[in-house]
Write an enzyme that holds these catalytic residues in place. Sequence first.
Site, mmCIF file in Angstrom:
data_model
loop_
_atom_site.group_PDB
_atom_site.id
_atom_site.type_symbol
_atom_site.label_atom_id
_atom_site.label_comp_id
_atom_site.label_asym_id
_atom_site.label_seq_id
_atom_site.Cartn_x
_atom_site.Cartn_y
_atom_site.Cartn_z
ATOM 1 C CG HIS A 43 -1.965 1.026 1.178
ATOM 2 N ND1 HIS A 43 -3.198 0.841 1.766
ATOM 3 C CD2 HIS A 43 -2.013 2.260 0.624
ATOM 4 C CE1 HIS A 43 -3.955 1.922 1.589
ATOM 5 N NE2 HIS A 43 -3.253 2.793 0.882
ATOM 6 C CD GLU A 70 -4.290 -3.195 0.338
ATOM 7 O OE1 GLU A 70 -3.674 -2.556 1.204
ATOM 8 O OE2 GLU A 70 -5.061 -4.133 0.606
ATOM 9 C CG HIS A 190 -7.802 -3.181 8.177
ATOM 10 N ND1 HIS A 190 -6.916 -2.336 7.546
ATOM 11 C CD2 HIS A 190 -7.832 -2.799 9.466
ATOM 12 C CE1 HIS A 190 -6.446 -1.469 8.424
ATOM 13 N NE2 HIS A 190 -6.977 -1.722 9.598
HETATM 14 C C1 LIG Z 1 -6.458 -1.610 2.929
HETATM 15 C C2 LIG Z 1 -6.102 -2.215 4.209
HETATM 16 O O1 LIG Z 1 -6.933 -2.503 5.003
HETATM 17 C C3 LIG Z 1 -4.710 -2.418 4.555
HETATM 18 O O2 LIG Z 1 -4.073 -3.138 3.584
HETATM 19 C C4 LIG Z 1 -3.964 -1.152 4.663
HETATM 20 O O3 LIG Z 1 -3.164 -1.048 3.534
HETATM 21 C C5 LIG Z 1 -3.103 -1.161 5.842
HETATM 22 O O4 LIG Z 1 -2.366 0.024 5.752
HETATM 23 P P1 LIG Z 1 -1.219 0.281 6.809
HETATM 24 O O5 LIG Z 1 -0.279 -0.907 6.718
HETATM 25 O O6 LIG Z 1 -0.621 1.579 6.361
HETATM 26 O O7 LIG Z 1 -1.914 0.320 8.149
HETATM 27 N N1 LIG Z 2 -6.136 -5.275 2.658
HETATM 28 C C1 LIG Z 2 -5.712 -5.616 4.004
HETATM 29 C C2 LIG Z 2 -4.227 -5.747 4.047
HETATM 30 O O1 LIG Z 2 -3.572 -5.771 3.025
HETATM 31 C C3 LIG Z 2 -3.541 -5.882 5.343
HETATM 32 O O2 LIG Z 2 -4.265 -5.312 6.402
HETATM 33 P P1 LIG Z 2 -3.641 -5.589 7.865
HETATM 34 O O3 LIG Z 2 -3.548 -7.085 8.027
HETATM 35 O O4 LIG Z 2 -2.275 -4.942 7.884
HETATM 36 O O5 LIG Z 2 -4.625 -4.967 8.820
#
Ligand SMILES: CC(=O)[C@@H](O)[C@H](O)COP(=O)(O)O
Ligand SMILES: NCC(=O)COP(=O)(O)O
Length: 238
Positions: A43, A70, A190
């Site tokens: 992300h 993402e 998430h």
């Molecule tokens: C979209 C999602 O829920 C997660 O993949 C997000 O990318 C987490 O981002 P951080 O790692 O910056 O918390």
């Molecule tokens: N889309 C969710 C992700 O890539 C990871 O979320 P998290 O496990 O770091 O909360």
Amino acid sequence: MTKLSVNINKIATLRNARGANNPDVVKVALDAERFGAQGITVHPRPDERHITKQDVLDLAPVVTTEFNIEGYPDKRFMELVKTVRPAQATLVPDPPNAITSNTGWDTISHKEMLKDIVAELKSHGTRVSIFINPESKYFEPAKETGTDRVELYTEPYASGYHEDKQKSVAPYIEVALLARELGLGLNAGHDLDLNNLRFLKESIPFLEEVSIGHALVCDALYFGLENTIQMYRRQLEL
Ligand SMILES: CC(=O)[C@@H](O)[C@H](O)COP(=O)(O)O
Ligand SMILES: NCC(=O)COP(=O)(O)O
């Protein structure tokens, strides 16, 4: 089969803490694939607090499983995705200063914008997933955007799991069945972890992909990355 996509944002967080290249994000991604990851998720946020644009450019040619990028579909994100053409782009509505992703799209008011973005990404051969809350009103509009998949935002499930897991998972089962009826592929992510993942998979066996990062990296500090990835993979085997 539900694929495990390992989100390596937090590997980059650790790397950035000292400004050098340890841990090496590319090496960790390739090792994660060797250990059983079926995808790599990143992300690249606008402030590059963890994954940078350069990380994405370095990872794209060497990741051999599914590369999932993402982000909020601004000009920066769209140009980066067009350049690297990942297997999947997951659109999230995060403002630049969000501490983390904390909601899905309002696909009703953003349908037209998302329609154009989905069409552009798909024209480059990238599969599109839209981050979505477990509220059925958003699913038909999501389908109308032309997206291939939706990703269920699972923080509400995770936060309510220990108190009442049946109650927490109920809205997700409802919208998962609706997504299947609409022909939408189904991802989830998430705050999924070793405690709550199996019950989600048992409740929604047709999940195509879960993307997990924060808890997985934290667990790897105790169990090691290879063991941890295998532990998460076993939670997805019914
Ligand atoms: C979209 C999602 O829920 C997660 O993949 C997000 O990318 C987490 O981002 P951080 O790692 O910056 O918390
Ligand atoms: N889309 C969710 C992700 O890539 C990871 O979320 P998290 O496990 O770091 O909360």
